[in-house]
Design a protein around this motif. Sequence first.
Motif, PDB file in Angstrom:
ATOM      1  N   GLU A   1       4.117  -3.964  -7.264  1.00 25.28           N
ATOM      2  CA  GLU A   1       4.221  -5.473  -7.513  1.00 25.28           C
ATOM      3  C   GLU A   1       3.071  -5.811  -8.385  1.00 25.28           C
ATOM      4  OE1 GLU A   1       4.137  -4.385  -4.598  1.00 25.28           O
ATOM      5  OE2 GLU A   1       5.854  -5.204  -3.493  1.00 25.28           O
TER       6      GLU A   1
ATOM      7  N   GLY B   1       1.723  -8.574  -9.877  1.00 23.32           N
ATOM      8  CA  GLY B   1       1.054  -9.759  -9.295  1.00 23.32           C
ATOM      9  C   GLY B   1       0.267  -9.696  -8.151  1.00 23.32           C
TER      10      GLY B   1
ATOM     11  N   SER C   1      -3.537  -4.821 -15.673  1.00 21.66           N
ATOM     12  CA  SER C   1      -3.427  -5.059 -14.321  1.00 21.66           C
ATOM     13  C   SER C   1      -3.864  -3.818 -13.399  1.00 21.66           C
ATOM     14  CB  SER C   1      -1.902  -5.416 -13.718  1.00 21.66           C
ATOM     15  OG  SER C   1      -1.170  -4.143 -14.033  1.00 21.66           O
TER      16      SER C   1
ATOM     17  N   THR D   1      11.425  -8.161  -5.366  1.00 20.88           N
ATOM     18  CA  THR D   1      10.494  -8.619  -6.443  1.00 20.88           C
ATOM     19  C   THR D   1      11.039  -8.558  -7.945  1.00 20.88           C
ATOM     20  OG1 THR D   1       9.465  -6.450  -6.902  1.00 20.88           O
ATOM     21  CG2 THR D   1       8.260  -8.237  -5.333  1.00 20.88           C
TER      22      THR D   1
ATOM     23  N   PHE E   1       9.320 -17.091 -15.317  1.00 26.79           N
ATOM     24  CA  PHE E   1       7.863 -17.221 -15.332  1.00 26.79           C
ATOM     25  C   PHE E   1       7.228 -17.135 -16.917  1.00 26.79           C
ATOM     26  CE2 PHE E   1       8.560 -15.823 -11.316  1.00 26.79           C
ATOM     27  CZ  PHE E   1       7.744 -16.652 -10.582  1.00 26.79           C
TER      28      PHE E   1
ATOM     29  N   CYS F   1       8.674 -21.710 -15.072  1.00 28.18           N
ATOM     30  CA  CYS F   1       7.289 -21.790 -14.370  1.00 28.18           C
ATOM     31  C   CYS F   1       6.316 -21.322 -15.454  1.00 28.18           C
ATOM     32  CB  CYS F   1       7.343 -21.005 -13.080  1.00 28.18           C
ATOM     33  SG  CYS F   1       8.717 -21.395 -12.235  1.00 28.18           S
TER      34      CYS F   1
ATOM     35  N   ARG G   1       3.389 -18.955 -16.913  1.00 29.47           N
ATOM     36  CA  ARG G   1       3.352 -17.187 -17.012  1.00 29.47           C
ATOM     37  C   ARG G   1       2.721 -16.670 -15.972  1.00 29.47           C
ATOM     38  NH1 ARG G   1       1.031 -15.714 -23.027  1.00 29.47           N
ATOM     39  NH2 ARG G   1       2.576 -17.292 -24.471  1.00 29.47           N
ATOM     40  N   ARG G   2       3.129 -15.295 -15.573  1.00 35.86           N
ATOM     41  CA  ARG G   2       2.301 -14.674 -14.422  1.00 35.86           C
ATOM     42  C   ARG G   2       1.453 -13.817 -15.090  1.00 35.86           C
ATOM     43  NH1 ARG G   2       7.227 -11.634 -11.336  1.00 35.86           N
ATOM     44  NH2 ARG G   2       7.295 -10.863 -13.503  1.00 35.86           N
ATOM     45  N   GLU G   3       0.213 -13.676 -14.450  1.00 34.89           N
ATOM     46  CA  GLU G   3      -0.745 -12.983 -14.867  1.00 34.89           C
ATOM     47  C   GLU G   3      -0.439 -11.361 -15.204  1.00 34.89           C
ATOM     48  OE1 GLU G   3      -5.521 -12.594 -13.850  1.00 34.89           O
ATOM     49  OE2 GLU G   3      -4.440 -13.446 -12.599  1.00 34.89           O
TER      50      GLU G   3
ATOM     51  N   ASP H   1       1.638 -10.138 -17.417  1.00 34.59           N
ATOM     52  CA  ASP H   1       2.911 -10.024 -17.940  1.00 34.59           C
ATOM     53  C   ASP H   1       2.681  -9.998 -19.667  1.00 34.59           C
ATOM     54  OD1 ASP H   1       4.402  -9.309 -16.096  1.00 34.59           O
ATOM     55  OD2 ASP H   1       5.207 -11.565 -15.748  1.00 34.59           O
TER      56      ASP H   1
END
Length: 324
Positions: A79, A81, A140, A189, A208, A279, A281-283, A285
């Motif tokens: 995952e 995130g 990441s 996920t 996201f 929503c 954005r996810r960090e 991505d």
Amino acid sequence: MKKTILVTGGAGYIGSCVAHLLHTKGYEVIILDKLIYAQKFEHSWAKLIQADFADKDILKKIFTENKIEAVLHFAAFIEVGRSVKDPADFYNNNVVKTLALLEEMQKHKVKNFIFSSSCAVYGTPQKLPLREDHPKKPISPYGNTKLAVEMILEDFANAYGMSFVGLRYFNAAGAIPEEGLGEQHEPETHIIPLLLKAAMQNKEFKIFGTDYSTPDGTCIRDYLHVKDLATAHCKALEYLLNGATSNCFNLGTGTGYSVRELINIVEQVVGTVVKIQECERREGDPAVLVSDASTVHDVLGWKSEFSDLGNIIRDAYEFEVIKS
């Protein structure tokens, strides 16, 4: 005499699909899996050992009692995130424990290793589609762990004569419903099972990010059917067993689909309208990740056969129906 293959994480989503194909091709399969996602594995075609893949006593017993021809390594935290929030856990599980596994292999002279890597090693694309020689700049901790293991493998190959193939997945998807094999993460996920569950249960699905520089504002990804992934692993195994040179390959189709395109096909397959919650954005991505898989085609003779997006979603949906 059958050749014996050790599959770490072989009770998980991709690992179980690969392990099943290895069985059908005549290999003896031993699965080492801690079952951390609370998944069930009740298949007779492989021997399951429920333990941590870095447990040195377990590994010593496996390597001593069996002539292991190769290790296929799928056991990892995935995952993105969560890796940002808890990088220590990811480095320990994905890197430190993988090093322990490699050291035990070295002690017992097991030379062949196939690594479940990721397109996350590239980070934000500078040029698309992504080729294997694209700069490696993960964005990441998850991507960093995959790149770290690739670097360890290169060093082990140079120093100890290990032979390896790293397979950089883009987005694994789909299922093999006729064999009871598909995504069973708890918590889930991955986008396609989450989207299917939202459609089937009349719940909201979260997008996201709707402000990316893409035609409809949502992320674009390259989706590959898990059947095609499994075939690629078997070809990589044959490649290593025939004494070929260590290498890393992209695994993808070269075609990208946006989140909104996924939603449209799911609505067609399930026959319902999906409720959407937009929503932030996810960090970690990137906007677009699409592969150039020409190298794996040329070297391993592999190409995708089942990865039409409609086919992927139909198989995933059938598996969700069976599971529920």
